[in-house]
Design a protein around this motif. Sequence first.
Motif, mmCIF file in Angstrom:
data_model
loop_
_atom_site.group_PDB
_atom_site.id
_atom_site.type_symbol
_atom_site.label_atom_id
_atom_site.label_comp_id
_atom_site.label_asym_id
_atom_site.label_seq_id
_atom_site.Cartn_x
_atom_site.Cartn_y
_atom_site.Cartn_z
ATOM 1 N N GLN A 238 49.683 68.173 44.235
ATOM 2 C CA GLN A 238 51.208 68.650 44.518
ATOM 3 C C GLN A 238 51.711 69.407 43.390
ATOM 4 O O GLN A 238 52.225 70.464 43.588
ATOM 5 C CB GLN A 238 51.912 67.491 44.886
ATOM 6 N N ILE B 286 53.445 78.001 43.236
ATOM 7 C CA ILE B 286 54.697 78.519 43.633
ATOM 8 C C ILE B 286 55.450 79.100 42.460
ATOM 9 O O ILE B 286 56.108 80.270 42.768
ATOM 10 C CB ILE B 286 55.498 77.577 44.304
ATOM 11 N N GLN C 195 53.762 76.245 51.199
ATOM 12 C CA GLN C 195 54.376 76.404 50.045
ATOM 13 C C GLN C 195 55.942 76.261 50.229
ATOM 14 O O GLN C 195 56.615 75.724 49.620
ATOM 15 C CB GLN C 195 54.159 77.835 49.238
ATOM 16 N N GLN D 225 50.208 72.851 43.564
ATOM 17 C CA GLN D 225 50.903 73.696 44.537
ATOM 18 C C GLN D 225 52.001 74.245 43.750
ATOM 19 O O GLN D 225 52.695 75.079 44.048
ATOM 20 C CB GLN D 225 51.235 72.675 45.650
ATOM 21 N N ARG D 226 52.819 73.318 43.052
ATOM 22 C CA ARG D 226 54.112 73.752 42.677
ATOM 23 C C ARG D 226 53.906 74.900 41.513
ATOM 24 O O ARG D 226 54.694 75.747 41.424
ATOM 25 C CB ARG D 226 54.844 72.380 41.993
ATOM 26 N N GLU E 182 57.499 72.789 50.514
ATOM 27 C CA GLU E 182 57.426 72.249 49.214
ATOM 28 C C GLU E 182 58.976 72.284 48.868
ATOM 29 O O GLU E 182 59.345 71.574 47.956
ATOM 30 C CB GLU E 182 56.396 72.706 48.313
ATOM 31 N N ILE E 183 59.809 73.493 48.769
ATOM 32 C CA ILE E 183 60.930 73.683 48.130
ATOM 33 C C ILE E 183 61.872 72.903 49.266
ATOM 34 O O ILE E 183 62.113 73.738 50.129
ATOM 35 C CB ILE E 183 61.082 75.032 47.948
ATOM 36 N N THR E 184 62.587 71.940 48.897
ATOM 37 C CA THR E 184 63.422 71.214 49.709
ATOM 38 C C THR E 184 64.927 72.038 49.504
ATOM 39 O O THR E 184 65.556 72.258 50.324
ATOM 40 C CB THR E 184 63.564 69.881 49.430
ATOM 41 N N PHE F 233 64.050 75.259 41.192
ATOM 42 C CA PHE F 233 63.453 74.676 42.408
ATOM 43 C C PHE F 233 63.728 72.993 42.489
ATOM 44 O O PHE F 233 63.519 72.327 41.597
ATOM 45 C CB PHE F 233 61.956 75.123 42.466
ATOM 46 N N ASP F 234 63.935 72.669 43.497
ATOM 47 C CA ASP F 234 63.946 71.319 43.958
ATOM 48 C C ASP F 234 62.750 70.899 44.747
ATOM 49 O O ASP F 234 62.780 71.264 45.948
ATOM 50 C CB ASP F 234 65.157 70.668 44.409
ATOM 51 N N PHE F 235 61.587 70.248 44.522
ATOM 52 C CA PHE F 235 60.468 70.018 45.275
ATOM 53 C C PHE F 235 60.585 68.741 46.031
ATOM 54 O O PHE F 235 61.198 67.681 45.734
ATOM 55 C CB PHE F 235 59.129 70.196 44.514
ATOM 56 N N LYS F 236 59.883 68.750 47.354
ATOM 57 C CA LYS F 236 59.979 67.454 47.876
ATOM 58 C C LYS F 236 58.910 66.514 47.204
ATOM 59 O O LYS F 236 58.219 66.712 46.734
ATOM 60 C CB LYS F 236 59.628 67.639 49.364
#
Length: 212
Positions: free
Chosen positions: A44, A51, A117, A47-48, A120-122, A196-199
């Motif tokens: 994860q 992004i 992707q 992935q972030r 992933e961004i909530t 960014f706020d990620f899940k």
Amino acid sequence: MLQMYDEPVVENEDESTTWIALSDLMTGLMAIFLTLSIAILVNQNAQRDEIVQDVQQALKKSGLEIETDPRTGDMNIAADFAFESGKAVLKPEGKAILDQLMPVFAKAVFDELSGEQQEEITRLIVEGHTDSVGSYASNMQLSTERANAVLSYIDTQMPDFPHKAELLAKMTAVGRGENDASPTENPADRRVLLRFDFKQPDWTKQPKKNQK
């Protein structure tokens, strides 16, 4: 004459063996869980990072000089000249930054990132800040008003651009007040960040490679 009773001893030995076996099993399961957890977190984080790098590359290609944290992707979307002391009204310079940034940023998120992707961004946090002048409570309110001023400008004053509605749907305004301010008055603290706020990790899924 004393009589020896071996039966209880055998039972105790059987119980001890059972508990040892259960303990070994639990230890093995915990080791597997930790290994999977670490793999999921590493995947994860990768992935972030991708992004953040993809969005930064899109901004760079467009020639935008936006102060960006290379680790987190946090962007200083309103520089120190965007707000006057004690006010939450965007100055023309701050509006000009938003006019340049938002269409490019929306394109980077919704056109250039893969669907995985994007999931992933909530949220996209619009985070207001103040300098250290004034009370804590008043600065917290002021910082929230500054974040809302940015959202309001994007929503009602900026001309339409591709993915504007999707961008606004992801955005949330929050205030940090003077929490990250310098001890003395500093105009650079009167700013708004876009972050960014990620899940949260999904522990039910096996880690896999991110594919575009």
